[in-house]
Design a protein around this motif. Structure first.
Motif, PDB file in Angstrom:
ATOM      1  N   THR A 243      42.259  43.732  39.200  1.00  0.00           N
ATOM      2  CA  THR A 243      41.807  45.043  39.659  1.00  0.00           C
ATOM      3  C   THR A 243      40.286  45.159  39.591  1.00  0.00           C
ATOM      4  O   THR A 243      39.659  45.703  40.498  1.00  0.00           O
ATOM      5  CB  THR A 243      42.468  46.146  38.818  1.00  0.00           C
ATOM      6  OG1 THR A 243      43.882  45.912  38.846  1.00  0.00           O
ATOM      7  CG2 THR A 243      42.192  47.517  39.393  1.00  0.00           C
ATOM      8  N   ALA A 244      39.703  44.634  38.536  1.00  0.00           N
ATOM      9  CA  ALA A 244      38.264  44.830  38.372  1.00  0.00           C
ATOM     10  C   ALA A 244      37.455  44.038  39.396  1.00  0.00           C
ATOM     11  O   ALA A 244      36.528  44.574  40.003  1.00  0.00           O
ATOM     12  CB  ALA A 244      37.840  44.467  36.957  1.00  0.00           C
ATOM     13  N   THR A 245      37.808  42.759  39.599  1.00  0.00           N
ATOM     14  CA  THR A 245      36.954  41.915  40.449  1.00  0.00           C
ATOM     15  C   THR A 245      37.723  41.069  41.456  1.00  0.00           C
ATOM     16  O   THR A 245      37.134  40.203  42.106  1.00  0.00           O
ATOM     17  CB  THR A 245      36.113  40.947  39.576  1.00  0.00           C
ATOM     18  OG1 THR A 245      37.009  40.064  38.885  1.00  0.00           O
ATOM     19  CG2 THR A 245      35.251  41.697  38.571  1.00  0.00           C
ATOM     20  N   CYS A 246      39.036  41.288  41.581  1.00  0.00           N
ATOM     21  CA  CYS A 246      39.861  40.482  42.497  1.00  0.00           C
ATOM     22  C   CYS A 246      39.821  38.994  42.132  1.00  0.00           C
ATOM     23  O   CYS A 246      39.916  38.123  43.004  1.00  0.00           O
ATOM     24  CB  CYS A 246      39.456  40.707  43.951  1.00  0.00           C
ATOM     25  SG  CYS A 246      40.769  40.256  45.111  1.00  0.00           S
ATOM     26  N   ALA A 247      39.672  38.700  40.852  1.00  0.00           N
ATOM     27  CA  ALA A 247      39.717  37.304  40.396  1.00  0.00           C
ATOM     28  C   ALA A 247      41.148  36.796  40.427  1.00  0.00           C
ATOM     29  O   ALA A 247      42.096  37.574  40.410  1.00  0.00           O
ATOM     30  CB  ALA A 247      39.173  37.217  38.967  1.00  0.00           C
ATOM     31  N   ALA A 399      30.851  41.125  42.426  1.00  0.00           N
ATOM     32  CA  ALA A 399      32.008  40.349  42.886  1.00  0.00           C
ATOM     33  C   ALA A 399      32.344  40.799  44.295  1.00  0.00           C
ATOM     34  O   ALA A 399      32.180  41.972  44.638  1.00  0.00           O
ATOM     35  CB  ALA A 399      33.205  40.562  41.966  1.00  0.00           C
ATOM     36  N   HIS A 400      32.798  39.851  45.081  1.00  0.00           N
ATOM     37  CA  HIS A 400      33.175  40.158  46.462  1.00  0.00           C
ATOM     38  C   HIS A 400      34.252  39.172  46.871  1.00  0.00           C
ATOM     39  O   HIS A 400      33.983  37.969  47.007  1.00  0.00           O
ATOM     40  CB  HIS A 400      31.942  40.062  47.377  1.00  0.00           C
ATOM     41  CG  HIS A 400      32.283  40.014  48.836  1.00  0.00           C
ATOM     42  ND1 HIS A 400      31.575  39.302  49.752  1.00  0.00           N
ATOM     43  CD2 HIS A 400      33.304  40.590  49.516  1.00  0.00           C
ATOM     44  CE1 HIS A 400      32.131  39.432  50.952  1.00  0.00           C
ATOM     45  NE2 HIS A 400      33.170  40.206  50.829  1.00  0.00           N
ATOM     46  N   ARG A 401      35.450  39.691  46.984  1.00  0.00           N
ATOM     47  CA  ARG A 401      36.551  38.820  47.392  1.00  0.00           C
ATOM     48  C   ARG A 401      37.533  39.640  48.206  1.00  0.00           C
ATOM     49  O   ARG A 401      37.854  40.770  47.846  1.00  0.00           O
ATOM     50  CB  ARG A 401      37.253  38.231  46.159  1.00  0.00           C
ATOM     51  CG  ARG A 401      38.195  37.106  46.526  1.00  0.00           C
ATOM     52  CD  ARG A 401      38.723  36.340  45.325  1.00  0.00           C
ATOM     53  NE  ARG A 401      39.625  35.300  45.772  1.00  0.00           N
ATOM     54  CZ  ARG A 401      40.817  35.055  45.246  1.00  0.00           C
ATOM     55  NH1 ARG A 401      41.246  35.731  44.224  1.00  0.00           N
ATOM     56  NH2 ARG A 401      41.590  34.106  45.742  1.00  0.00           N
ATOM     57  N   VAL A 405      34.616  44.911  47.036  1.00  0.00           N
ATOM     58  CA  VAL A 405      33.202  44.664  46.735  1.00  0.00           C
ATOM     59  C   VAL A 405      32.863  45.411  45.447  1.00  0.00           C
ATOM     60  O   VAL A 405      33.094  46.627  45.357  1.00  0.00           O
ATOM     61  CB  VAL A 405      32.295  45.170  47.871  1.00  0.00           C
ATOM     62  CG1 VAL A 405      30.832  44.851  47.555  1.00  0.00           C
ATOM     63  CG2 VAL A 405      32.706  44.565  49.208  1.00  0.00           C
ATOM     64  N   VAL A 406      32.366  44.679  44.472  1.00  0.00           N
ATOM     65  CA  VAL A 406      31.984  45.274  43.190  1.00  0.00           C
ATOM     66  C   VAL A 406      30.468  45.150  43.077  1.00  0.00           C
ATOM     67  O   VAL A 406      29.922  44.063  43.281  1.00  0.00           O
ATOM     68  CB  VAL A 406      32.676  44.543  42.020  1.00  0.00           C
ATOM     69  CG1 VAL A 406      32.341  45.216  40.698  1.00  0.00           C
ATOM     70  CG2 VAL A 406      34.184  44.495  42.243  1.00  0.00           C
ATOM     71  N   PHE A 407      29.802  46.252  42.781  1.00  0.00           N
ATOM     72  CA  PHE A 407      28.336  46.216  42.788  1.00  0.00           C
ATOM     73  C   PHE A 407      27.764  47.095  41.688  1.00  0.00           C
ATOM     74  O   PHE A 407      28.463  47.890  41.059  1.00  0.00           O
ATOM     75  CB  PHE A 407      27.805  46.639  44.172  1.00  0.00           C
ATOM     76  CG  PHE A 407      28.162  48.047  44.561  1.00  0.00           C
ATOM     77  CD1 PHE A 407      29.405  48.351  45.103  1.00  0.00           C
ATOM     78  CD2 PHE A 407      27.245  49.093  44.398  1.00  0.00           C
ATOM     79  CE1 PHE A 407      29.736  49.655  45.472  1.00  0.00           C
ATOM     80  CE2 PHE A 407      27.563  50.397  44.775  1.00  0.00           C
ATOM     81  CZ  PHE A 407      28.816  50.679  45.309  1.00  0.00           C
TER      82      PHE A 407
END
Lengths: 470, 470
Positions: A243-247, A399-401, A405-407
């Motif tokens: 959820t946080a970074t699409c890892a 992160a961007h996946r 998009v996390v910024f």
């Protein structure tokens, strides 16, 4: 009486919805309401009505009282959490499902409800290129629609506890010995489901250095240490698309660790799993041949209204042995072959509506082509937004996946302040979060009405808001 | 494109549903389909469609392929299991809910969805004359809509385990020491939920001699013995309206036993609880002042489509402490008062649709008057059917309470044969069951289209079928 007025009032409701969608598409409504807590409560009478009212009046009141105090998840400026998707096909199916009013707990309680669900889950397994053994048509495994990824985890963990305890769990519970593993990046609904299953606090496995993904060697070491200490590793929940970074946890390596130790592997791909509709994103499925169960939320990124979380298991008997129940009033009719599927034994609830109709409507109305285009469209928009952010001095893409998009801004205080200033903006909703201990903003693409112009509008709002801080 | 055609195709669907309901009301459709297992699977392509299709075509295909293979739960001859109710108001609300497409996991994720649910649960608590402390407006307790009575039991048991273990359960699970109590007459979904919560096999408390109700003295003795043996009694699930015979456990006495021992009492009134809408049946609520939680399925006998199971708790913090989760992406916005309700902490799933809209529509469209009349109508019809059975030589009424009539023929073989011969009858569906080790047939009234003529028709079918046996 209501039977007679229903077609006209339903037609009116459908027309209002179409108008509502056009207003959303044109961003004429605010994405978040402005009323303080209690606004809706105050608008609703304290006493229930003694006498019946006209449906038309209730419909009017819905738009007067309820709609203005909703967060509009289908708004082009909605980038919060992960999307809850929708489409006219899904809405139409919900109307038909509700109108038919059947209950699909067992094959015999509505054969078509069960068989449609089997077929649609098989369709989706094929569309996502899941391993064959997850298909009903292969006879061992199969898919079932749950109400959430949380419930999917819960039943998978229950099946794992049953298997790990060789059935002792049904009678004696977990006895405080079983362990379930995930990471600190796993969605909080996973440790919650593990806890509800009576397995206590899920073990948090360390991450691979510099990533947000599970370290398979650390997992193996932790499981072996637990086993040496007399504990029983029962299940691992790997996430594809946190959820946080699409890892993504490294499912192939985790799968090997689990297989070697006979531990159940559940893969939670609630958000990112839908991307496997597109061959170019099919890496999200890597390692699934080792998984015992796999879940994706069609209601996140497949134009299907919530709830529609699809869970597949490789061995259905592991699930039905754990979840099965018997009672004389639930006996199958004499002569009914034991090969029919009773979905009550695949889920927590006994009863269930006809869950598959909306997924059937959506897959047929959009076709795989259309669903793939939705994914690609959102991935393109995320890339556009990420590019705009990267070009901006003082901003950083964390992160961007896929569609996420996390910024952040340069400086945690500034990021926090930006998040606060954006709260309640009528044109954009981003969810604040914390990554590696630092505040970030998440933007998840997925509204059906978000287009390039909307992304540029959103970005200009964020930029303007940030400029006003400085 | 689908946005534009939606109003017309939804109007078409509403018209088809109205025609379908008229056909059901006139008993022009068989209550059970005649196709063998696999009929629907064979009619559906094995491959998912690559290209999109028209919604009108999919709608056509629904009536061609799906509808003929459904069991029609709204058919006047449907007397199986317990009813899954419905109404035009509920269907209209499902259309609107789906169309608005919001997600109500937290207050901030759609304020009106949460506040509407609070208000409607309070309305229903008042309409059922539940103790005040179950109301949101009292500040300590409150109601929440779950997807099933099973899920209601599951979260109640989880809260009970949390309380009984003084919070240790969150980290260590049940450790094999906690016990949950019910009877052998309790719906099988209850021991299943207890098992899923990791508490092992629920303890079956003996019945009061000559009844199907829990013996409170035996419960007390069993709990005290368990405690002496080092086990921890955590919860009792009492049933008001068992599935087999609509029996009621003596809640006032059970409540006293539980209160004296600090044990959580959950009352499952999934079916019978709705009767409390009528003052003359309010005895079903006796003893609720001792209950920690209480559940009734509005989708059984309140004209609300499935799922709509309402759970009330007297102390909401017991529930939210057990079910709560935290994650940075779920933080409430800055400045939001802590008094708002986040329903994600009252249920297993993280996400949830706007669950209350359909109950709001139904309560307003029917009014309490209308809902009471539904109950009274079905109770009258059950009395009519019970009277017809009692007058018939060779038939016996085994149990008759509220809308349920349980009966048998003289001779178990004959009863079994009657049940088999009735299986697949196009005009009537009764559920076979076992009571006190002997086969019976259950007839549960509740279809909106069952009237006196339908009951006489059903009875003549049963009589004719029985005569053909002899």
């Amino acid at each position: 009486m209501n039977d007679e007025v229903f077609p006209a009032v339903a037609a009116d409701a459908a027309e209002r919805l179409a108008v509502h969608w056009r207003a959303l598409a044109a961003a004429e409504l605010p994405v978040v309401p402005s009323g303080p807590p209690g606004t809706t409560l105050k608008a609703l009478p304290e006493e229930p009505p003694e006498r019946g009212e006209d449906l038309a009046e209730i419909l009017d009141d819905t738009w007067r009282t309820i709609v203005p105090q909703l967060v509009h998840w289908q708004h082009p400026g909605f980038l919060g959490w992960f999307p809850t998707s929708n489409s006219p096909a899904s809405v139409l199916a919900e109307l038909v499902t509700a109108g038919l009013g059947v209950q699909g707990m067992m094959w015999s309680s509505s054969p078509a409800a069960t068989e449609l669900e089997q077929r649609v889950c098989d369709w989706l397994a094929r569309a996502l290129a899941l391993p064959q053994r997850f298909a009903h048509s292969c006879g061992q495994g199969g898919g079932v629609i749950q109400d959430s990824a949380s419930s999917a985890v819960l039943v998978a963990v229950a099946a794992a506890l049953h298997r790990a305890s060789r059935g002792r769990w049904r009678e004696h519970g977990t006895e405080g010995r079983h362990r379930v593993y995930c990471t600190g990046q796993t969605n909080s609904c996973v440790p919650k489901s593990v806890r509800i299953a009576g397995a206590g606090e899920a073990v948090r496995v360390p991450l691979l250095p510099g990533t947000h993904a599970m370290d398979p060697a650390a997992l193996a070491a932790r499981m072996d240490a637990d086993r040496s200490a007399g504990r029983i590793p029962a299940a691992v929940v790997a996430t594809v698309g946190t959820t946080a970074t699409c890892a993504a946890d490294p499912v192939p390596e985790i799968g090997t660790v689990c297989r070697e130790r006979g531990v159940w592997l559940h893969v939670d791909a609630a958000y990112a799993g839908s991307a496997a509709l597109c061959p170019e994103f099919r890496e999200v499925n890597a390692g699934l041949e080792h998984a015992d169960s796999y879940a994706v939320n069609a209601h996140k990124w497949m134009r299907t209204g919530t709830p529609c979380s699809v869970l597949w298991v490789a061995d259905r008997t592991a699930l039905t042995d754990a979840m099965g129940l018997t009672a004389s009033y639930l006996d199958n009719p004499a002569g009914e072959p034991r090969t029919v599927v009773d979905f009550k034994d695949w889920q927590v609830p006994l009863g269930r509506p006809m869950r598959a109709l909306k997924l059937w409507y959506v897959m047929r109305a959009h076709g795989l082509e259309g669903l793939r285009e939705t994914i690609r469209h959102d991935v393109r928009l995320a890339a556009l937004l990420a590019g705009l952010i990267e070009e901006e001095p003082g901003f950083e893409v964390v992160a961007h996946r896929l569609g996420l998009v996390v910024f952040r801004r340069d400086g945690d205080a500034r990021t926090r302040e930006l998040a606060e200033r954006l709260t309640g903006d009528p044109g954009v909703l981003c969810t604040p979060a914390t990554v590696d201990g630092r505040p970030v903003l998440r933007a998840a693409l997925g509204s059906p009405y978000t287009d390039e112009a909307a992304v540029r509008r959103i970005w200009s709002t964020i930029r303007r808001t940030a400029a006003a801080q400085d």
